[in-house]
Each structure stands twice: as structure tokens, then as C-alpha cells.
Design a protein around this motif. Sequence first.
Motif, PDB file in Angstrom:
ATOM      1  N   ALA A 144       0.860  -1.179   0.000  1.00 28.53           N
ATOM      2  CA  ALA A 144       0.000   0.000   0.000  1.00 28.53           C
ATOM      3  C   ALA A 144       0.895   1.228   0.000  1.00 28.53           C
ATOM      4  CB  ALA A 144      -0.920   0.001   1.220  1.00 28.53           C
ATOM      5  N   GLY A 145       0.700   2.087  -0.989  1.00 25.24           N
ATOM      6  CA  GLY A 145       1.603   3.219  -1.133  1.00 25.24           C
ATOM      7  C   GLY A 145       3.007   2.701  -1.335  1.00 25.24           C
ATOM      8  N   GLY A 146       3.947   3.200  -0.581  1.00 27.97           N
ATOM      9  CA  GLY A 146       5.316   2.696  -0.656  1.00 27.97           C
ATOM     10  C   GLY A 146       5.635   1.710   0.439  1.00 27.97           C
ATOM     11  N   ALA A 157       9.456   1.768   1.322  1.00 26.65           N
ATOM     12  CA  ALA A 157      10.396   1.698   0.200  1.00 26.65           C
ATOM     13  C   ALA A 157      11.284   0.475   0.435  1.00 26.65           C
ATOM     14  CB  ALA A 157      11.182   2.991   0.063  1.00 26.65           C
ATOM     15  N   GLU A 158      12.583   0.636   0.553  1.00 26.23           N
ATOM     16  CA  GLU A 158      13.464  -0.515   0.770  1.00 26.23           C
ATOM     17  C   GLU A 158      14.002  -0.568   2.194  1.00 26.23           C
ATOM     18  OE1 GLU A 158      13.755  -2.894  -1.475  1.00 26.23           O
ATOM     19  OE2 GLU A 158      12.349  -1.692  -2.659  1.00 26.23           O
ATOM     20  N   GLN A 194       1.949   7.355  15.405  1.00 26.90           N
ATOM     21  CA  GLN A 194       3.227   6.657  15.492  1.00 26.90           C
ATOM     22  C   GLN A 194       3.556   5.934  14.184  1.00 26.90           C
ATOM     23  OE1 GLN A 194       4.534   8.261  18.209  1.00 26.90           O
ATOM     24  NE2 GLN A 194       5.606   6.328  18.490  1.00 26.90           N
ATOM     25  N   LEU A 195       2.560   5.278  13.603  1.00 24.97           N
ATOM     26  CA  LEU A 195       2.778   4.589  12.325  1.00 24.97           C
ATOM     27  C   LEU A 195       3.186   5.578  11.239  1.00 24.97           C
ATOM     28  CD1 LEU A 195      -0.115   1.965  12.135  1.00 24.97           C
ATOM     29  CD2 LEU A 195       2.333   1.497  11.981  1.00 24.97           C
ATOM     30  N   HIS A 207       5.926   7.509   2.947  1.00 27.61           N
ATOM     31  CA  HIS A 207       5.392   6.306   2.296  1.00 27.61           C
ATOM     32  C   HIS A 207       4.109   5.801   2.958  1.00 27.61           C
ATOM     33  CE1 HIS A 207       9.086   6.022  -0.012  1.00 27.61           C
ATOM     34  NE2 HIS A 207       9.763   6.176   1.113  1.00 27.61           N
ATOM     35  N   SER A 208       3.698   6.421   4.041  1.00 32.47           N
ATOM     36  CA  SER A 208       2.523   5.949   4.769  1.00 32.47           C
ATOM     37  C   SER A 208       1.279   5.990   3.882  1.00 32.47           C
ATOM     38  CB  SER A 208       2.279   6.803   6.015  1.00 32.47           C
ATOM     39  OG  SER A 208       1.039   6.464   6.606  1.00 32.47           O
ATOM     40  N   PRO A 209       0.525   4.871   3.823  1.00 36.25           N
ATOM     41  CA  PRO A 209      -0.694   4.849   3.016  1.00 36.25           C
ATOM     42  C   PRO A 209      -1.943   5.243   3.817  1.00 36.25           C
ATOM     43  CG  PRO A 209      -0.237   2.650   3.793  1.00 36.25           C
ATOM     44  CD  PRO A 209       0.852   3.541   4.371  1.00 36.25           C
ATOM     45  N   ILE A 210      -1.771   5.586   5.086  1.00 36.10           N
ATOM     46  CA  ILE A 210      -2.925   5.794   5.964  1.00 36.10           C
ATOM     47  C   ILE A 210      -3.524   7.170   5.743  1.00 36.10           C
ATOM     48  CG2 ILE A 210      -3.727   5.864   8.353  1.00 36.10           C
ATOM     49  CD1 ILE A 210      -1.356   4.006   9.037  1.00 36.10           C
TER      50      ILE A 210
END
Length: 229
Positions: free
Chosen positions: A138-140, A153-154, A205-206, A213-216
Motif C-alpha cells: 500500500a503506497g510505498g 520503500a526498501e 506513530q505509524l 510512504h505511509s498509506p494511511i
Amino acid sequence: MTTQPGRGLVLVVEDDPAIAELASLYLKRDGFGVRVEPDGGAALATIRRLRPVAIVLDIGLSGMDGIEICRTLRAGGDWTPVLFVTARDDELDRLLGLEIGADDYLTKPFSPRELSARVRTVLRRAAGSAPPAETYTAGGVRVDVTQRRVWAAETEIALTSTEFELLTHLVKRPGQVFSREQLLSSVWGYAASAGTRTVDVHIAQLRGKLGDHSPIRTVRGIGYAADAG
């Protein structure tokens, strides 16, 4: 004092002998081994030596308090599930505990049955589920459910068991919007008696750990969702 663990050893860090004894009694009834430490410095040494499956940690210890113990553990890469216990209904204490990596908390006075149930719950979250292999993107962000690993990402990101379960719950259902009450029920395993602010803190926190890159996504007035990858 240490008892022989059946379901694993739980370390109770509590300087009130009556509370420590009651907590130990109910944890032992549930099949856990129990070690009690009244002192924060001794507790850290015990954690490193005995590697408990979970830690019940009083915030208000004299000397090295519970916040400092948890912060030291997390800074050292120790993600043993931590259940904070606080003597007062102090939101700042609770939120700070969650922000530094606690998995859950209880306010004194508490039901020893609930304490034991909360310990079982954080351990179930930490253990996760077995195969089949599951990976979600999801997202990155990539989440490997089987190995309980997360990458932005990586870069691999270290999450608490609660953060991992919350992220997984969202990315498994891309686009679906969950209220805070629904997330409390599904991820924490109990209703809103804990306060929906708990969800907001873990989401923050997430996002902090996952960065850009967070998809939230926040859905104003409702709750949260994860955008599809």
C-alpha cells in the motif's frame, strides 16, 4: 520470585506488593510463569537475562520509572510486548507510554482478570497468524504478514506488535474506512472503554515511522483508511 512458565514468563514490574501479588495470582492461573521485580533497574537486568514473553510495567516506579524502562528497551531494539499500568487516569502518562512503544495500558485500580486477558491479547497480536504467506503493498509500504516484517520503500521498519496489527488490518482492506471504535474492537480486542485517543496515537506513530510512504488516510469525522498500492 520466579515461577516456572507454562505459556511463557511474564515479568511484573510493580513496587506495590499487594498489587504485584494479585496480578501474579491471576497470571499464574492462566498458565503463565511470573517474575516480580519492584525496582526499575533490576527489571531491566531481568528482562535482558530471562527474556520474558511480556512485561506488565508500572509507570510510577521510584528511581527508574516505567516510561524510562520502556524507552530504554525500544531504543535497544527490544520489542517485547509491554502493558503499562498507571496509578491515575492521567492521559499524558498513557499517551506518552503509547508514543514510546507500549502495546496497551490499564489504569489502577484494575480487574486482575482484565489484566490477564490484556496480556493474552498482546501476546496473540505479537504471535500473529501462521501460513499461508501473505504480503500486502500500500503506497510505498510492504507488509509481510507471515514474517511480521514491514518495509517503507526498501527500508525495514521496526513496529510494536500493536502497530503491526493496526497497519495490517488497514492494508488488508484498501480503501475501506474504519471508525476508531471499529479499530479498537478489531485490533485491540475490546470496546471503546480504553478511549479512542489510543487509536489516534498509534496512527500518528505509524505515520511517523513510515514517513512519506505511509498509506494511511484520515477520513474526517469517521476514522481511517489505507489507500491502495
